[in-house]
Scaffold this motif. Structure first.
Motif, PDB file in Angstrom:
ATOM      1  N   GLY A  75       0.793  -1.225   0.000  1.00 23.03           N
ATOM      2  CA  GLY A  75       0.000   0.000   0.000  1.00 23.03           C
ATOM      3  C   GLY A  75       0.818   1.265   0.000  1.00 23.03           C
ATOM      4  O   GLY A  75       0.252   2.366  -0.023  1.00 23.03           O
ATOM      5  N   SER A  77       4.274   3.549  -1.633  1.00 28.16           N
ATOM      6  CA  SER A  77       5.135   3.715  -2.811  1.00 28.16           C
ATOM      7  C   SER A  77       6.588   3.786  -2.367  1.00 28.16           C
ATOM      8  O   SER A  77       6.916   4.433  -1.363  1.00 28.16           O
ATOM      9  CB  SER A  77       4.751   4.975  -3.584  1.00 28.16           C
ATOM     10  OG  SER A  77       3.419   4.862  -4.084  1.00 28.16           O
ATOM     11  N   THR A  93       4.829   0.387  -6.253  1.00 35.14           N
ATOM     12  CA  THR A  93       3.796   0.330  -5.222  1.00 35.14           C
ATOM     13  C   THR A  93       3.252  -1.085  -5.158  1.00 35.14           C
ATOM     14  O   THR A  93       2.902  -1.669  -6.199  1.00 35.14           O
ATOM     15  CB  THR A  93       2.647   1.308  -5.532  1.00 35.14           C
ATOM     16  OG1 THR A  93       3.177   2.621  -5.731  1.00 35.14           O
ATOM     17  CG2 THR A  93       1.646   1.332  -4.392  1.00 35.14           C
ATOM     18  N   LEU A  95       0.368  -3.686  -4.083  1.00 32.95           N
ATOM     19  CA  LEU A  95      -1.077  -3.727  -3.847  1.00 32.95           C
ATOM     20  C   LEU A  95      -1.488  -5.151  -3.485  1.00 32.95           C
ATOM     21  O   LEU A  95      -0.987  -6.122  -4.073  1.00 32.95           O
ATOM     22  CB  LEU A  95      -1.838  -3.270  -5.093  1.00 32.95           C
ATOM     23  CG  LEU A  95      -1.403  -1.924  -5.690  1.00 32.95           C
ATOM     24  CD1 LEU A  95      -2.139  -1.674  -7.013  1.00 32.95           C
ATOM     25  CD2 LEU A  95      -1.672  -0.797  -4.715  1.00 32.95           C
ATOM     26  N   ASP A  96      -2.422  -5.289  -2.541  1.00 29.88           N
ATOM     27  CA  ASP A  96      -2.897  -6.608  -2.126  1.00 29.88           C
ATOM     28  C   ASP A  96      -3.543  -7.329  -3.312  1.00 29.88           C
ATOM     29  O   ASP A  96      -4.437  -6.797  -3.976  1.00 29.88           O
ATOM     30  CB  ASP A  96      -3.900  -6.454  -0.987  1.00 29.88           C
ATOM     31  CG  ASP A  96      -4.334  -7.793  -0.409  1.00 29.88           C
ATOM     32  OD1 ASP A  96      -3.774  -8.826  -0.833  1.00 29.88           O
ATOM     33  OD2 ASP A  96      -5.226  -7.805   0.453  1.00 29.88           O
ATOM     34  N   SER A 126     -13.042  -3.444  -4.787  1.00 24.72           N
ATOM     35  CA  SER A 126     -12.310  -2.556  -3.871  1.00 24.72           C
ATOM     36  C   SER A 126     -10.900  -2.268  -4.356  1.00 24.72           C
ATOM     37  O   SER A 126     -10.283  -1.277  -3.940  1.00 24.72           O
ATOM     38  CB  SER A 126     -12.268  -3.182  -2.470  1.00 24.72           C
ATOM     39  OG  SER A 126     -11.591  -4.419  -2.490  1.00 24.72           O
ATOM     40  N   MET A 127     -10.362  -3.104  -5.238  1.00 26.80           N
ATOM     41  CA  MET A 127      -9.000  -2.869  -5.751  1.00 26.80           C
ATOM     42  C   MET A 127      -8.916  -1.555  -6.521  1.00 26.80           C
ATOM     43  O   MET A 127      -7.882  -0.890  -6.515  1.00 26.80           O
ATOM     44  CB  MET A 127      -8.580  -4.024  -6.660  1.00 26.80           C
ATOM     45  CG  MET A 127      -8.315  -5.321  -5.927  1.00 26.80           C
ATOM     46  SD  MET A 127      -7.831  -6.633  -7.059  1.00 26.80           S
ATOM     47  CE  MET A 127      -7.432  -7.943  -5.907  1.00 26.80           C
ATOM     48  N   LYS A 129     -10.179   1.101  -5.798  1.00 23.01           N
ATOM     49  CA  LYS A 129     -10.154   2.231  -4.868  1.00 23.01           C
ATOM     50  C   LYS A 129      -8.778   2.470  -4.267  1.00 23.01           C
ATOM     51  O   LYS A 129      -8.612   3.382  -3.446  1.00 23.01           O
ATOM     52  CB  LYS A 129     -11.173   1.993  -3.750  1.00 23.01           C
ATOM     53  CG  LYS A 129     -12.612   1.885  -4.244  1.00 23.01           C
ATOM     54  CD  LYS A 129     -13.576   1.624  -3.096  1.00 23.01           C
ATOM     55  CE  LYS A 129     -15.000   1.471  -3.598  1.00 23.01           C
ATOM     56  NZ  LYS A 129     -15.971   1.201  -2.495  1.00 23.01           N
ATOM     57  N   GLU A 130      -7.793   1.650  -4.670  1.00 23.50           N
ATOM     58  CA  GLU A 130      -6.425   1.860  -4.196  1.00 23.50           C
ATOM     59  C   GLU A 130      -5.940   3.236  -4.651  1.00 23.50           C
ATOM     60  O   GLU A 130      -6.130   3.623  -5.818  1.00 23.50           O
ATOM     61  CB  GLU A 130      -5.500   0.777  -4.752  1.00 23.50           C
ATOM     62  CG  GLU A 130      -5.712  -0.607  -4.168  1.00 23.50           C
ATOM     63  CD  GLU A 130      -5.138  -0.724  -2.768  1.00 23.50           C
ATOM     64  OE1 GLU A 130      -4.407   0.186  -2.330  1.00 23.50           O
ATOM     65  OE2 GLU A 130      -5.431  -1.736  -2.099  1.00 23.50           O
ATOM     66  N   THR A 134      -6.290   5.344  -8.390  1.00 23.80           N
ATOM     67  CA  THR A 134      -7.410   6.292  -8.479  1.00 23.80           C
ATOM     68  C   THR A 134      -6.972   7.678  -8.921  1.00 23.80           C
ATOM     69  O   THR A 134      -7.776   8.607  -8.914  1.00 23.80           O
ATOM     70  CB  THR A 134      -8.101   6.408  -7.112  1.00 23.80           C
ATOM     71  OG1 THR A 134      -7.137   6.820  -6.129  1.00 23.80           O
ATOM     72  CG2 THR A 134      -8.716   5.082  -6.705  1.00 23.80           C
TER      73      THR A 134
END
Length: 532
Positions: A75, A77, A93, A95-96, A126-127, A129-130, A134
């Motif tokens: 989550g 950078s 970055t 991301l999950d 929901s990804m 919305k990272e 966005t």
């Protein structure tokens, strides 16, 4: 093997063959499933970037050294250099990926544009919305998990599949439940089932360590009979094991996977619970990102149907000179900084412990001193020789035979150009006594009287007579002399030749003139040693 070398960059993801890695310098690991770690082992010696959970598992299970593992927070950078001088950098970055513990997607941003590598992932809305996704960024290249990229394969969501498993277990309230899993993944499903049925879930010690690391609910144990739900390796779900398990207690088995598996027993149930995105989910993901191009991660699998969701292609980026130099230099070697750090941290290898050379040298010297003390009791050498600091045999000969050395050897003992004589007469300090005894043996009694040396040999028996009286060769062997160990069948040189033999040894090579007869050489030797 599911890994990529990103063209025109020094970036490699899930790719661990250094022989084929070419110009790659930055290595990233998306997660710890075996098809993404092919070639990665304890011998790995390059900087490697991954999530903190993957970093723990990587060191714990593959024994990769911690000095090479760089854990990056999910989550956030991170800025990484793309060359050796820090002129060019990139931002990555994590991301999950919603696939298994520690799994991440990588978003790379640099001179090459913006690249998203999903690895194995299960898409959720929901990804999008990272924060990193966005900001209206244009994804130039999307490396996509195409495991289930098949319109004919319809998969339920994981929530729906989990509900199917719950309903199946409810239908068998008196049965034990064997759930076949891979070594990593679906731990949250096990937690959900334990809470649903109020029972312990029996795990292997290795998986128990993992769930404790993840901070899941305390519903797991290694006690075999503590609960009715058992997590086992998926390879254990077979016909023979089902027969064995059912002999002791009624048992059903569940394989939560989207793969097409033939059930070999009526109590083996395959539920389409998948940690990979379905085709419809992939379509939604690509449509939301609108990348310029989509590159499949899994080879030999279809990956199509996204043309209507792509943005216009861009030209191939130019590689900065500093990055080109970084990619082309030290092709298969880690940077000097990492090599030095590894050498400093590497523990010394414990091997055979040898005796200290200094102690051995002291012991050897002590042995020589004790032998020398015994020899001095029998030695006929003049007292002034014992005070000399140098024991070189040639210098000793010069002192013993000053008349022979008076012509040319005014200075130190000469060394001839051919080095033959030096090689023949030079010996270590410990053997100087043996050489003296040998030389004495070649000196006739008459020569001894002329040079004032006297009798140098000590009889080995009680007889104190000369060799003429005893006729026994061994009676005249000096203690420690090499001749004393020679065969009895080897006769000594005749007395009349002993002086000549010694003169041969004491004549410099450069004194001899060209000649090919023994007589001419004998004459030159006699001429050299003839008193002026």
């Amino acid at each position: 093997m599911n890994g990529v070398l990103i063209p025109h960059t020094p970036i490699a993801v899930d790719f661990w063959s250094l022989r084929r890695a070419g110009t790659s310098r930055l290595f990233f690991l998306s997660h710890m499933h075996s098809d993404h770690t092919v070639g990665l082992s304890s011998t790995w010696a390059r900087p490697l970037y991954c999530s903190p959970i993957t970093a723990h598992l990587l060191h714990r299970h593959l024994q990769v050294s911690k000095q090479w593992i760089q854990a990056l927070e999910v989550g956030e950078s991170h800025v990484l250099p793309l060359d050796e001088i820090g002129q060019e950098t990139m931002t990555v970055t994590l991301l999950d990926a919603n696939h298994c513990p520690g799994s991440v997607m990588f978003l790379f941003e640099g001179y090459f544009g913006t690249i998203l590598y999903t690895g194995d992932f299960r898409y959720t809305p929901s990804m999008l919305k990272e924060p990193a996704l966005t900001l209206g960024k244009q994804i130039h290249t999307l490396y996509l998990d195409n495991t289930n990229c098949n319109p004919a394969l319809v998969l339920p969501s994981r929530q729906e599949a989990a509900h199917q498993i719950v309903q199946l277990i409810r239908k068998h309230p008196q049965h034990n439940i064997k759930i076949g899993l891979y070594s990593l993944g679906k731990e949250s499903l096990l937690e959900q089932l334990a809470l649903e049925f109020q029972t312990w879930v029996v795990l292997s010690p290795r998986r128990l360590e993992l769930v404790q690391l993840l901070g899941l609910a305390d519903v797991f144990t290694v006690e075999e009979k503590a609960g009715r739900i058992h997590a086992v390796d998926h390879m254990e779900i077979c016909h023979s094991n089902m027969l064995r398990w059912n002999q002791t207690h009624p048992t059903i088995a569940i394989l939560p996977t989207s793969r097409k598996i033939h059930s070999s027993h009526p109590d083996i149930h395959v539920i389409p619970y998948s940690d990979h995105s379905s085709y419809s989910e992939l379509r939604a993901f690509v449509a939301a990102l609108k990348p310029c191009q989509v590159v499949p991660i899994v080879s030999r699998r279809p990956c199509g149907g996204f043309q209507d969701s792509l943005s216009p292609r861009i030209s191939v980026p130019l590689i900065p000179d500093s990055v080109q130099q970084y990619m082309s230099s030290s092709s298969r070697k880690p940077s000097l900084l990492w090599l030095l750090e590894r050498r400093l941290k590497r523990p010394r290898t414990q091997g055979v412990v040898f005796e200290s050379p200094e102690e051995s040298a002291d012991q050897s010297q002590a042995d020589r001193d004790s032998k020398k003390a015994k020899k001095e009791k029998l030695s006929p050498w003049p007292a002034d020789l014992e005070k000399q600091p140098s024991h070189h045999p040639l210098r000793i000969k010069k002192q013993l035979f000053p008349d022979l050395y008076s012509k040319e050897w005014n200075k130190a003992v000469p060394f001839c150009e051919s080095q033959k004589r030096v090689t023949m007469l030079t010996a270590p300090l410990g053997f100087s006594v043996h050489l003296r005894s040998t030389d004495e043996e070649f000196i006739s009694l008459k020569t001894r009287e002329e040079i004032g040396l006297g009798s140098a040999l000590v009889p080995m028996g009680d007889d104190v007579g000369g060799p003429e009286a005893t006729g026994n060769q061994s009676a005249w062997m000096g203690h420690g002399s090499p001749l004393s160990h020679s065969s009895k069948g080897t006769p000594l040189l005749a007395t009349e030749f002993r002086g000549l033999a010694l003169k041969y040894l004491l004549t410099p090579v450069n004194f001899f003139q060209a000649g090919y007869s023994s007589r001419s050489f004998d004459q030159q030797v006699e001429k050299y040693h003839k008193p002026c």
